[in-house]
Design a protein around this motif. Structure first.
Motif, PDB file in Angstrom:
ATOM      1  N   ALA A 119      -0.612 -10.805  -3.367  1.00 22.21           N
ATOM      2  CA  ALA A 119      -1.524 -11.793  -3.954  1.00 22.21           C
ATOM      3  C   ALA A 119      -2.877 -11.774  -3.239  1.00 22.21           C
ATOM      4  O   ALA A 119      -3.937 -11.858  -3.879  1.00 22.21           O
ATOM      5  CB  ALA A 119      -0.903 -13.177  -3.892  1.00 22.21           C
ATOM      6  N   LEU A 120      -2.854 -11.653  -1.910  1.00 20.83           N
ATOM      7  CA  LEU A 120      -4.106 -11.589  -1.156  1.00 20.83           C
ATOM      8  C   LEU A 120      -4.900 -10.331  -1.504  1.00 20.83           C
ATOM      9  O   LEU A 120      -6.124 -10.377  -1.694  1.00 20.83           O
ATOM     10  CB  LEU A 120      -3.824 -11.619   0.346  1.00 20.83           C
ATOM     11  N   ALA A 121      -4.212  -9.195  -1.562  1.00 20.42           N
ATOM     12  CA  ALA A 121      -4.899  -7.943  -1.885  1.00 20.42           C
ATOM     13  C   ALA A 121      -5.551  -8.029  -3.268  1.00 20.42           C
ATOM     14  O   ALA A 121      -6.683  -7.580  -3.461  1.00 20.42           O
ATOM     15  CB  ALA A 121      -3.914  -6.779  -1.809  1.00 20.42           C
ATOM     16  N   ARG A 122      -4.844  -8.623  -4.223  1.00 23.93           N
ATOM     17  CA  ARG A 122      -5.418  -8.772  -5.568  1.00 23.93           C
ATOM     18  C   ARG A 122      -6.585  -9.751  -5.571  1.00 23.93           C
ATOM     19  O   ARG A 122      -7.587  -9.538  -6.252  1.00 23.93           O
ATOM     20  CB  ARG A 122      -4.319  -9.226  -6.541  1.00 23.93           C
ATOM     21  N   LYS A 123      -6.467 -10.808  -4.801  1.00 24.69           N
ATOM     22  CA  LYS A 123      -7.534 -11.802  -4.735  1.00 24.69           C
ATOM     23  C   LYS A 123      -8.844 -11.180  -4.270  1.00 24.69           C
ATOM     24  O   LYS A 123      -9.926 -11.500  -4.791  1.00 24.69           O
ATOM     25  CB  LYS A 123      -7.122 -12.932  -3.788  1.00 24.69           C
ATOM     26  N   TYR A 124      -8.764 -10.274  -3.297  1.00 28.31           N
ATOM     27  CA  TYR A 124      -9.972  -9.669  -2.732  1.00 28.31           C
ATOM     28  C   TYR A 124     -10.275  -8.287  -3.319  1.00 28.31           C
ATOM     29  O   TYR A 124     -11.234  -7.642  -2.888  1.00 28.31           O
ATOM     30  CB  TYR A 124      -9.853  -9.607  -1.208  1.00 28.31           C
ATOM     31  N   GLY A 125      -9.468  -7.829  -4.284  1.00 29.27           N
ATOM     32  CA  GLY A 125      -9.732  -6.550  -4.934  1.00 29.27           C
ATOM     33  C   GLY A 125      -9.604  -5.356  -4.022  1.00 29.27           C
ATOM     34  O   GLY A 125     -10.307  -4.351  -4.176  1.00 29.27           O
ATOM     35  N   VAL A 126      -8.671  -5.458  -3.062  1.00 24.14           N
ATOM     36  CA  VAL A 126      -8.458  -4.402  -2.064  1.00 24.14           C
ATOM     37  C   VAL A 126      -7.194  -3.631  -2.417  1.00 24.14           C
ATOM     38  O   VAL A 126      -6.160  -4.229  -2.723  1.00 24.14           O
ATOM     39  CB  VAL A 126      -8.340  -5.037  -0.661  1.00 24.14           C
ATOM     40  N   ALA A 127      -7.255  -2.314  -2.390  1.00 26.00           N
ATOM     41  CA  ALA A 127      -6.084  -1.494  -2.693  1.00 26.00           C
ATOM     42  C   ALA A 127      -5.127  -1.472  -1.503  1.00 26.00           C
ATOM     43  O   ALA A 127      -5.558  -1.487  -0.345  1.00 26.00           O
ATOM     44  CB  ALA A 127      -6.503  -0.069  -3.042  1.00 26.00           C
TER      45      ALA A 127
ATOM     46  N   PRO B 170       6.952   1.834   4.987  1.00 24.43           N
ATOM     47  CA  PRO B 170       7.333   1.111   3.770  1.00 24.43           C
ATOM     48  C   PRO B 170       6.415   1.486   2.609  1.00 24.43           C
ATOM     49  O   PRO B 170       5.204   1.618   2.781  1.00 24.43           O
ATOM     50  CB  PRO B 170       7.147  -0.362   4.160  1.00 24.43           C
ATOM     51  N   GLN B 171       7.006   1.653   1.447  1.00 24.73           N
ATOM     52  CA  GLN B 171       6.219   1.966   0.263  1.00 24.73           C
ATOM     53  C   GLN B 171       5.893   0.678  -0.486  1.00 24.73           C
ATOM     54  O   GLN B 171       6.782  -0.078  -0.845  1.00 24.73           O
ATOM     55  CB  GLN B 171       6.969   2.927  -0.653  1.00 24.73           C
ATOM     56  N   ILE B 172       4.599   0.445  -0.671  1.00 30.32           N
ATOM     57  CA  ILE B 172       4.121  -0.734  -1.405  1.00 30.32           C
ATOM     58  C   ILE B 172       3.174  -0.191  -2.464  1.00 30.32           C
ATOM     59  O   ILE B 172       2.003   0.069  -2.190  1.00 30.32           O
ATOM     60  CB  ILE B 172       3.416  -1.730  -0.478  1.00 30.32           C
ATOM     61  N   ALA B 173       3.683   0.001  -3.656  1.00 28.64           N
ATOM     62  CA  ALA B 173       2.932   0.717  -4.689  1.00 28.64           C
ATOM     63  C   ALA B 173       2.359  -0.205  -5.756  1.00 28.64           C
ATOM     64  O   ALA B 173       2.024   0.253  -6.847  1.00 28.64           O
ATOM     65  CB  ALA B 173       3.825   1.783  -5.326  1.00 28.64           C
ATOM     66  N   ASP B 174       2.215  -1.486  -5.446  1.00 29.49           N
ATOM     67  CA  ASP B 174       1.635  -2.419  -6.413  1.00 29.49           C
ATOM     68  C   ASP B 174       0.141  -2.146  -6.565  1.00 29.49           C
ATOM     69  O   ASP B 174      -0.595  -2.186  -5.574  1.00 29.49           O
ATOM     70  CB  ASP B 174       1.815  -3.858  -5.922  1.00 29.49           C
ATOM     71  N   PRO B 175      -0.354  -1.927  -7.777  1.00 30.34           N
ATOM     72  CA  PRO B 175      -1.804  -1.827  -7.965  1.00 30.34           C
ATOM     73  C   PRO B 175      -2.452  -3.190  -7.704  1.00 30.34           C
ATOM     74  O   PRO B 175      -2.025  -4.205  -8.258  1.00 30.34           O
ATOM     75  CB  PRO B 175      -1.958  -1.410  -9.430  1.00 30.34           C
ATOM     76  N   THR B 176      -3.461  -3.210  -6.874  1.00 36.19           N
ATOM     77  CA  THR B 176      -4.114  -4.475  -6.517  1.00 36.19           C
ATOM     78  C   THR B 176      -5.630  -4.401  -6.619  1.00 36.19           C
ATOM     79  O   THR B 176      -6.318  -5.376  -6.310  1.00 36.19           O
ATOM     80  CB  THR B 176      -3.741  -4.886  -5.074  1.00 36.19           C
ATOM     81  N   ALA B 177      -6.160  -3.256  -7.028  1.00 36.64           N
ATOM     82  CA  ALA B 177      -7.608  -3.033  -7.040  1.00 36.64           C
ATOM     83  C   ALA B 177      -7.977  -2.165  -8.242  1.00 36.64           C
ATOM     84  O   ALA B 177      -7.093  -1.678  -8.958  1.00 36.64           O
ATOM     85  CB  ALA B 177      -8.023  -2.355  -5.732  1.00 36.64           C
ATOM     86  N   PRO B 178      -9.252  -1.923  -8.460  1.00 38.83           N
ATOM     87  CA  PRO B 178      -9.661  -1.054  -9.575  1.00 38.83           C
ATOM     88  C   PRO B 178      -9.371   0.424  -9.334  1.00 38.83           C
ATOM     89  O   PRO B 178      -9.741   1.270 -10.156  1.00 38.83           O
ATOM     90  CB  PRO B 178     -11.176  -1.296  -9.674  1.00 38.83           C
TER      91      PRO B 178
END
Length: 273
Positions: free
Chosen positions: A165-173, A183-191
């Protein structure tokens, strides 16, 4: 009735750095190529390179100018941000290090300046307040130029919906760790999507088996059309907005001598399709 194809974004594939002795002598660089010509050569075989030297210390503005001028017009660098900004107990105190980094000459790369990778130590654990304090410090523009940011987190505690949620809020990948111990975290969070794959093997002629090269290209295509590939690990229950995303995919670590070979093989696969 014709089916409309999904719009895609750019897919760039490369490696980390370009100065590596085992790549010389015909392995990647042609026999007899002068070392001062290595970036010029590498940037014409690959479509992006992640600069590692900026993680360890400042570079001179003239160095960034030189890198800009030695590479093709459509080439893009990503930069690893200085460790002094990320290897600290209180991340919200990193402001001076971040400011110095952007004042060091990185903007001399001009349109060839791609994402900044803020890499954290594997021991750094997720603390929502601490991490948001850091994200607030990351500039979205510097001297009128838009800046893209990616965070490479390597502790299991970041597999937390509040982090996404934080990464999406600030548009950071969030950097996708591929074929690695992290750890693999493959959620798209940026453009854009930023992936570092680390599984090349000495016994594979192309660094990876063909089926694995195909799999990574298929994932890159899926990301570029706005989807989330099957077979990779995400955290958030709510999906990201489906929108085309530029993809930066780097072949890192593993059996490093074959990393350029694997990257070139994927570029060729991408071009064939």
């Amino acid at each position: 009735m014709a089916t409309r194809k999904k719009k895609t974004a750019a897919i760039r594939i490369g490696v980390g750095g370009w100065t590596f002795e085992p790549w010389r002598g015909g392995v990647f660089y042609p026999e007899g190529l002068a070392q001062k010509k290595e970036l010029e050569y590498a940037s014409r075989q690959l479509t992006t390179i992640e600069i590692n030297g900026t993680f360890y210390g400042s570079q001179k503005p003239a160095t960034f100018v030189k890198w800009h001028d030695e590479t093709p017009d459509d080439f893009v660098f990503s930069l690893k941000a200085p460790r002094y900004a990320t290897n600290r107990r209180v991340l919200s105190e990193a402001g001076d290090s971040i400011d110095r980094f952007f004042a060091s000459g990185v903007l001399e790369l001009k349109d060839k300046l791609g994402p900044i990778n803020w890499q954290f130590a594997p021991t750094k654990q997720f603390d929502a307040g601490d991490f948001e304090g850091f994200l607030k410090l990351l500039p979205t523009t510097v001297e009128g130029r838009a800046i893209l940011h990616a965070v490479e987190v390597r502790h299991e505690s970041f597999r937390d919906e509040s982090f996404i949620a934080l990464a999406r809020k600030y548009g950071v990948a969030v950097v996708v760790a591929g074929d690695s111990k992290y750890p693999q975290i493959a959620d798209p969070t940026a453009p854009f999507v930023y992936a570092r794959i680390m599984g090349t093997e000495e016994g594979q002629r192309l660094g990876y088996a063909k089926k694995h090269l195909d799999a990574w290209i298929e994932r890159a295509r899926t990301w570029s059309t706005g989807g989330v590939p099957a077979g990779i690990e995400t955290v958030a229950k709510s999906p990201a907005k489906e929108t085309p995303r530029d993809v930066f995919l780097y072949v890192i670590s593993g059996f490093k001598a074959l990393n350029p070979t694997a990257a070139i093989a994927m570029i060729e696969l991408l071009n064939k399709s």
